[in-house]
Structure formats: structure tokens, C-alpha cells
Design a protein around this motif. Structure first.
Motif, PDB file in Angstrom:
ATOM      1  N   ASP A 271       0.825  -1.321   0.147  1.00  9.68           N
ATOM      2  CA  ASP A 271       0.162   0.006   0.146  1.00  9.68           C
ATOM      3  C   ASP A 271       1.151   1.353  -0.026  1.00  9.68           C
ATOM      4  OD1 ASP A 271      -2.440  -1.316  -0.100  1.00  9.68           O
ATOM      5  OD2 ASP A 271      -2.727  -1.400   1.933  1.00  9.68           O
TER       6      ASP A 271
ATOM      7  N   ILE B 120      -8.371   1.728  -4.902  1.00 12.03           N
ATOM      8  CA  ILE B 120      -8.469   2.745  -3.733  1.00 12.03           C
ATOM      9  C   ILE B 120      -9.525   2.357  -2.600  1.00 12.03           C
ATOM     10  CG2 ILE B 120      -9.180   4.973  -3.075  1.00 12.03           C
ATOM     11  CD1 ILE B 120      -8.224   5.808  -5.843  1.00 12.03           C
TER      12      ILE B 120
ATOM     13  N   LYS C 185      -4.311   3.682  -0.974  1.00 11.76           N
ATOM     14  CA  LYS C 185      -4.662   5.222  -0.630  1.00 11.76           C
ATOM     15  C   LYS C 185      -3.369   6.055  -1.587  1.00 11.76           C
ATOM     16  CE  LYS C 185      -8.274   4.888   1.703  1.00 11.76           C
ATOM     17  NZ  LYS C 185      -9.560   4.989   0.970  1.00 11.76           N
TER      18      LYS C 185
ATOM     19  N   TYR D 193     -10.082  10.705  -1.339  1.00 18.61           N
ATOM     20  CA  TYR D 193      -8.806  10.239  -2.236  1.00 18.61           C
ATOM     21  C   TYR D 193      -8.161  11.440  -2.915  1.00 18.61           C
ATOM     22  CZ  TYR D 193     -11.830  11.542  -6.370  1.00 18.61           C
ATOM     23  OH  TYR D 193     -12.603  12.363  -7.261  1.00 18.61           O
TER      24      TYR D 193
END
Length: 489
Positions: free
Chosen positions: A124, A146, A151, A174
């Protein structure tokens, strides 16, 4: 009188070079005995030398680290690999050994990212910079990535509608970037890139669509020049305009903290190739810092998206000259056992040049020739070497095979050529070899893909279905005809 091929090269270039050396009048590439490779696997042959991928990544990281230190630059540097240059698993596996990030350009790229995550190749924390014009499946795939916790996936806004499309598909907050639609060089058929949003429209777009949108955070400005990173007035002028936009946008939006300068580093296409990478990087960093200091804003973190630079110099193609045709009193055609259109499509489509050298025959006299491919297409030829509008090779002899190599072909050629699919005139895709080294530096070779077979091509064209039906019908009435049909195919 110096008439041997080695004499020609010695008189024209500095030779040997880092990757090209001679041993017993045959060519070695990064210490690989290419004649041994041919004897083991045959020709035509494509190969990927995996260590060169890591080597180029770490060279670039080193240049940026030096420039950041020398200029007392407070931002960080992030190396992204532009996957469209070569999507192959062996390329991504090698590149990701070096703590890098990824740039994507289409929906299926996200499936590759998820595959790599499942294998533990990325996490991630890996930035996934999603470029390209986004609709439907690409939007849904970015949103899925996402929504599943990645992220650090940053979609780069390419047109005015993408924010609304992304917001509908993404559950929470986002982060985004905006791509600048750079102005093209005067020789182009159009003035402004079709990609991104115009310089003068970016700040108004931010104020109208992003500033009051609590779901969206603008983190990155994306800048890319189609002709690459080159020491020209055009490039420096476009970078200056980009920095003016960055400063104006930064003052409106403090969360903006990254500048993506795209890709565009050239790769070696001639034994005479010269490019001062360290100088260019130092000058880019210096100009960015100077502009920010003068405007009183923090310098951005720097992202790059090197594709060809990452993988291009790892690839090569080897062919055998089958025959020499003398078409008139001065043109000699050396016919190779493959096709330039299908195996190196950039030579045909955009007149791209690669490093071309004979594998064998360096102690023979040389002659001027043209190179022709196997397809019955007048454009299937290669006629210009890197140092003059001609090709010189050791004299052809029917008694002793002549092999030639094209080097630094590792970017785009397989995907543009349609790897594993149909090829022009049904010329099969050559065997592809992977070359690596173990911890002791010993070479390891393996077959990634064998040369295409007629059965594979016929299957794509739908003939297997017809043949099987024909077999079935023939068996019910004329068994002997069925056997004859099988043999014919």
C-alpha cells in the motif's frame, strides 16, 4: 590497407564500449557470448538481459540523489516505472527489486497492480500514478484499488469530467494530480498535447471543481514533454511555464507537494551516443528550486516515470542473414530470417534506429548493404545505420553464416508488435530468452517463449474450428480423407 569490419568500427567510434566487447572476433554484450547464445537457442532470437533494468534504475536514483544534495533540495525523489513500455512479469519483477513505484495508463494495468500486490511485490506504500484518458473500466478499476485500501493510488486528471466519475465510484476521500497539456514543438502537426488540461485553465479548474470538494485532495502536478528531456530551449521554456503554474497552484492549494516531470530520458541508439544525464538532472533540480525560492513556496517532491530508460537497454534481437540478393549494379540486399515490421515495429512506424552490429565476422572485409525482412511488403527493410545513411557489414558468404544483432530494443517492440498474436504475413514471433545472473555473477538463461507455431496462428484465425469440423464430417464418411487432411495440416 584497413578493410576489415573491425577497422571500420575502430576508425569511426571509441570501441570497445562498456556493454560491447569482442572476443575471438565475435561480439559480446555485457559479457554475454552471443555466439554461444545462438548455438544454444538458434536464431531469430529475442532476449532480455534483466540486470540492466536494475542498473539503469539505480543509475537514475544516484543522479537524483547527487543533484538533491548538491542543490540542498528539501524535497524527495520517487522513481516510477512506466508499465506501458513493457508489461511483462519478468520486467516488473526485476524493476520492483529496487524500491520503485508504478505508473499506469489503462484499465488492465490495475489488474497487474493487484496481481503484484497479491504476490507481495508491492504494498500500500507503493505509489500508483494512473495516467491516461479515463472512462468506464479504468475508472472502476482505479476505484476498486483505492476502495480496497491503496490510498497511494493517485489518478492524474486528464479532462474535466474525471473528478465526477471518480467521486461516484470511490467510497471515501482520495488524492489526485492534474496533468498539464504542454505545448508541442513547432514541427508538430498540432499546437497542444491532447493529454491533460491547458496551462491557463488549471488554476480556474482547481478553484471551480476541487477547492471546495471535501472528498478530493490535489497533491500532484504532472508535466511531460513528448520529445523527452533534452537540453533545448523548448524544453527549458516548457519547464519554466510548468513551474509558473506550480507556484500559482501551490499558493491556492497548500496540499500540493509533488511535481511529476514524466519520462523521456533517451537511451543509447548509436555507438556515438552522448547524453549528460547528471547535468540534465542537476539543472532540472536547480531550476525548480530557484523558481520556488523566488516565489517563497516549498519545493515539490519529484516524481519521474521512466519507461524506455528503465527497460529499453535490456533488450536485443538477433537474426541470421539467409541470403544476399543483388538487385542491380550497386544494391545488395541481405535478407534476414525474420521481419523488421513484426519484431521491431518502431523501425518501420517511426523510423527509429537501434544499435546494430554483426555478431560474427568482425575480421572479414566489409561491404555496403541493405537489410530486408521476410514479409512481402516493400516497407520491411532497414537501411540506415547510426553513423551514416548506409549499413556496412562483414561480407556475406553462403558458406559461413552471418548473424547480426539489434540492441536496446527492450521498450515497446513486443507490445506494439502484438506479442503472441498475429504477425504481418504470418511471420512467427521469435523465441524469447531471459538472461540473468546469480549471486556469483554467473549467467542464467531460460526460455520465456518459444517461436510461434503455425497451429497457434491458425487458432487465432479460427482455422482450428473449421479443421475440427471438417475432421468430424470426414470421419463419418471417408476415413481415408480425414487422415489426409490431418497430415496436410
Amino acid at each position: 590497407m584497413k578493410t576489415k569490419y573491425i577497422d571500420l568500427i575502430d576508425q569511426t567510434f571509441d570501441f570497445p564500449q562498456e556493454e560491447f566487447t569482442l572476443k575471438d572476433n565475435t561480439l559480446n554484450f555485457h559479457g554475454i557470448d552471443l555466439m554461444e547464445l545462438i548455438q544454444k537457442y538458434g536464431a531469430p532470437l529475442k532476449f532480455t538481459y534483466l540486470p540492466k533494468i536494475s542498473d539503469n534504475i539505480n543509475r537514475a536514483k544516484g543522479w537524483f540523489a547527487d543533484a538533491i544534495k548538491q542543490n540542498n533540495y528539501k524535497g524527495s525523489y520517487n522513481y516510477c516505472y512506466c508499465t506501458k513500455s513493457s508489461h511483462f512479469k519478468h520486467v516488473l519483477d526485476e524493476a520492483l527489486k529496487n524500491d520503485i513505484h508504478i505508473e499506469t495508463s489503462s484499465a488492465f494495468d490495475i489488474d497487474i497492480v493487484e496481481n503484484l500486490k497479491a504476490q507481495g511485490k508491492i504494498t500500500d506504500d507503493t505509489f500508483v500514478i494512473s495516467n491516461g484518458f479515463k472512462r468506464d473500466q479504468y475508472i472502476q478499476n482505479i476505484a476498486r484499488l483505492i476502495n480496497n485500501g491503496h490510498k497511494n493510488c493517485i489518478p492524474i486528471i486528464d479532462n474535466y469530467e474525471e473528478i465526477n466519475l471518480l467521486s461516484e465510484a470511490i467510497d471515501g476521500n482520495y488524492t489526485i494530480g492534474i496533468r498539464i497539456a504542454s505545448e508541442e514543438e513547432p514541427k508538430f502537426e498540432f499546437y497542444t498535447s491532447r493529454l491533460g488540461i491547458g496551462y491557463k485553465n488549471i488554476v480556474p479548474f482547481y478553484n471551480n471543481e476541487i477547492k471546495d470538494n471535501s472528498k478530493v485532495t490535489l497533491k500532484m502536478l504532472h508535466f511531460f514533454i513528448n520529445t523527452g528531456i533534452r537540453d533545448t530551449a523548448y524544453y527549458w521554456n516548457e519547464l519554466s511555464k510548468c513551474m509558473s503554474v506550480y507556484v500559482a497552484l501551490k499558493k491556492e492549494n497548500p496540499s500540493l507537494d509533488s511535481l511529476n516531470i514524466g519520462g523521456g530520458f533517451p537511451i543509447k541508439n548509436s555507438l556515438a551516443f552522448e547524453y549528460d544525464y547528471a547535468y540534465m538532472i542537476d539543472e532540472i533540480i536547480r531550476q525548480i528550486k530557484q523558481t520556488c525560492d523566488e516565489a517563497g513556496v516549498d519545493v515539490p517532491n519529484i516524481f519521474t516515470e521512466f519507461g524506455s530508460f528503465t527497460v529499453g537497454e535490456s533488450g536485443g534481437a538477433i537474426y541470421e542473414v539467409l541470403y544476399q540478393k543483388k538487385q542491380n549494379d550497386r544494391e545488395k540486399w541481405n535478407m534476414i530470417n525474420s521481419s523488421f515490421i513484426t519484431t521491431m515495429p518502431d523501425t518501420w512506424a517511426i523510423n527509429k534506429r537501434f544499435v546494430m552490429l554483426p555478431i560474427s565476422g568482425w575480421d572479414k572485409e566489409y561491404e555496403r548493404v541493405l537489410l530486408g525482412g521476410l514479409t512481402c511488403d516493400s516497407d520491411d527493410y532497414y537501411n540506415s545505420e547510426q553513423h551514416m545513411n548506409a549499413i556496412y557489414l562483414p561480407k556475406f558468404s553462403q558458406e559461413k553464416p552471418l548473424y547480426i544483432g539489434f540492441f536496446n530494443t527492450g521498450a515497446y517492440q513486443e507490445t506494439i508488435g502484438g506479442f503472441g498474436g498475429l504477425q504481418h504475413c504470418l511471420i512467427p514471433t521469435p523465441k524469447h530468452i531471459l538472461i540473468d545472473r546469480d549471486e556469483d555473477g554467473n549467467l542464467i538463461t531460460s526460455v520465456f517463449a518459444n517461436q510461434q507455431t503455425s497451429e497457434q496462428l491458425l487458432s487465432i484465425l479460427g482455422y482450428n474450428y473449421d479443421i475440427n469440423n471438417a475432421f468430424a464430417k470426414a470421419k463419418t464418411s471417408l476415413p481415408e480423407v480425414s487422415e489426409a487432411m490431418k497430415r496436410s495440416y
